[in-house]
Design a protein around this motif. Structure first.
Motif, PDB file in Angstrom:
ATOM      1  N   GLU A   1       2.762   2.418  -3.149  1.00  0.00           N
ATOM      2  CA  GLU A   1       2.183   2.891  -4.407  1.00  0.00           C
ATOM      3  C   GLU A   1       1.626   4.372  -3.718  1.00  0.00           C
ATOM      4  N   LYS A   2       1.019   4.736  -2.502  1.00  0.00           N
ATOM      5  CA  LYS A   2       0.631   5.836  -2.007  1.00  0.00           C
ATOM      6  C   LYS A   2       1.615   6.847  -2.088  1.00  0.00           C
ATOM      7  N   THR A   3       2.627   6.265  -1.425  1.00  0.00           N
ATOM      8  CA  THR A   3       3.874   7.257  -0.648  1.00  0.00           C
ATOM      9  C   THR A   3       4.977   7.437  -1.799  1.00  0.00           C
TER      10      THR A   3
ATOM     11  N   LYS B   1      -4.500   2.974   9.648  1.00  0.00           N
ATOM     12  CA  LYS B   1      -4.882   4.239   9.436  1.00  0.00           C
ATOM     13  C   LYS B   1      -4.779   5.093  10.703  1.00  0.00           C
TER      14      LYS B   1
ATOM     15  N   ASP C   1       0.838  -1.218  -0.076  1.00  0.00           N
ATOM     16  CA  ASP C   1      -0.036   0.082  -0.097  1.00  0.00           C
ATOM     17  C   ASP C   1       0.840   1.335   0.034  1.00  0.00           C
TER      18      ASP C   1
ATOM     19  N   ASN D   1       5.056   6.163  -5.080  1.00  0.00           N
ATOM     20  CA  ASN D   1       4.530   6.082  -6.508  1.00  0.00           C
ATOM     21  C   ASN D   1       5.172   4.799  -7.340  1.00  0.00           C
TER      22      ASN D   1
ATOM     23  N   GLU E   1       4.555   1.221  -8.580  1.00  0.00           N
ATOM     24  CA  GLU E   1       3.310   0.370  -8.756  1.00  0.00           C
ATOM     25  C   GLU E   1       3.683  -0.786  -9.795  1.00  0.00           C
TER      26      GLU E   1
END
Length: 396
Positions: free
Chosen positions: A234-236, A359, A231, A238, A240
């Motif tokens: 990808e989110k922090t 989260k 996770d 980039n 993929e």
């Protein structure tokens, strides 16, 4: 033998990076896509003890081969339904359940089979277990890369590839595993089996329960951290696709190398095994608490998770060897099956727990994981006490 855990690991882990594609193609929710993974694991958890009982009574190879056939058929059902049906979700799930049943009857039987084949040579048994754990881990290294690559060509190709790999394993097991012929015995009545199992846990439970907990803990931490990394990459960062698969493979590669070397070094010596577990648990507890704090710095994240992978890689073949060499042949399949179930529980629980905690309680969850490792370290020091001869694990 090493082909079996490789195939079964690919059968589950290979689908994780391509679940978002399945959601779009089949028109299912994220929760439904998660059941593609959990249906496999739940079926395995439930049936593994049954497979262990049957393998003790009717022979290892006689259970392994039909189980691999089930995995083969399950892959075909999931693949063809994805290819030909407009609404394939139900049949994909059926196929995954069949694959989980196949995993239940194949993977856990490997440990007692090693004990059967090398019953008079602890050094070879430990080395073989190290290779098998390395194969298991190598499957985890390959899974995100292969899954992404196959999905580029056809989104449902990963399902068919599982059947292809299972077929290869069927051929290898059929022709190359020669189980020693022993005196044939009548299958033990189920009530007698239950009574005997209770007696084993009563006599050996003081060290068996910590081993089961360690197996669940190792896989829980591993899959929770991998889910988090997937996770966060990808989110922090980039990162993929296939590139992400290669980055995820770095800590898994250290796990793979560690499992192989540990299997070579422990050589059936339960005193060495105990101290490998002690050192590994110290490394896990000390490294896992930093995962959340370094997640924004990729290099530090890979350093910390590689230390974690090295520690878990040392634990897994050691736990395998403790059970294989500490339980008599007649009950070995049953006990190793309970152990395999505990590992599957860790695999199944890691990702959903992390998805709920990361989260709001990310760092707290990792600190709690480190504290749990400290508690397990205490249990290892107190309850796992090898005989001075080094032949068999004993408890306080």
């Amino acid at each position: 033998m090493a082909s079996i855990p490789l195939v079964m690991t690919l059968g589950n882990s290979m689908l994780i990076p391509v679940l978002p594609i399945f959601e779009k193609k089949v028109g299912i929710t994220s929760f439904q896509s998660s059941t593609i993974i959990t249906s496999y694991s739940v079926a395995a958890i439930i049936l593994i003890p049954v497979a262990g009982y049957l393998s003790d009574r009717f022979g290892r190879k006689l259970i392994i081969l039909p189980s691999l056939v089930l995995a083969f058929i399950g892959g075909l059902i999931a693949g063809f339904s994805s290819w030909k049906l407009e609404d394939p979700f139900f049949w994909i799930t059926i196929g995954r359940i069949l694959q989980g049943m196949g995993a239940a009857g194949a993977t856990p039987i490997i440990l007692p089979l090693v004990g059967d084949l090398y019953k008079d040579d602890d050094e070879k048994a430990s080395s073989c277990l190290g290779i098998i754990e390395t194969s298991n881990t190598f499957g985890k290294v390959l899974s995100p890369i292969l899954g992404s690559l196959f999905a580029v060509f056809l989104w449902f190709l990963p399902f068919f590839s599982i059947s292809f790999f299972s077929l290869i394993s069927i051929v290898l097991v059929f022709f190359f595993i020669k189980v020693p012929k022993g005196k044939k015995e009548e299958p033990q009545p189920f009530k007698q089996f239950l009574k005997k199992t209770k007696e084993i846990f009563k006599q050996e439970g003081k060290w068996l329960y910590p081993v089961f907990l360690l197996g669940a803990y190792a896989m829980l931490i591993l899959f929770a951290v991998l889910f988090f990394m997937s996770d966060i990459l990808e989110k922090t960062h980039n990162i993929e696709g296939v590139k992400k698969g290669f980055v995820l493979a770095i800590p898994l590669f250290t796990l793979c190398v560690s499992a192989f070397l540990t299997g070579k070094k422990i050589k059936g010596d339960t005193t060495v095994m105990k101290w490998v577990l002690v050192i590994a648990l110290i490394m896990v507890s000390a490294s896992v608490i930093f995962v959340g704090y370094v997640n924004e710095k990729l290099f530090l994240l890979l350093v910390v998770t590689s230390i974690l992978g090295t520690a878990i890689g040392g634990m897994l073949p050691t736990l395998d060897a403790l059970i294989t060499e500490g339980i008599e042949k007649e009950e070995r399949g049953t006990i190793t099956s309970f152990y395999s179930s505990s590992r599957f529980i860790g695999v199944a629980a890691g990702p959903p727990l992390m998805s709920l905690l990361m989260k709001e309680y990310l760092n707290i969850s990792y600190i709690a994981s480190g504290a749990l490792g400290g508690l397990l370290l205490f249990l290892v020091l107190v309850l796992i006490k090898p005989e001075k001869s080094g032949d068999q694990t004993k408890t306080a």
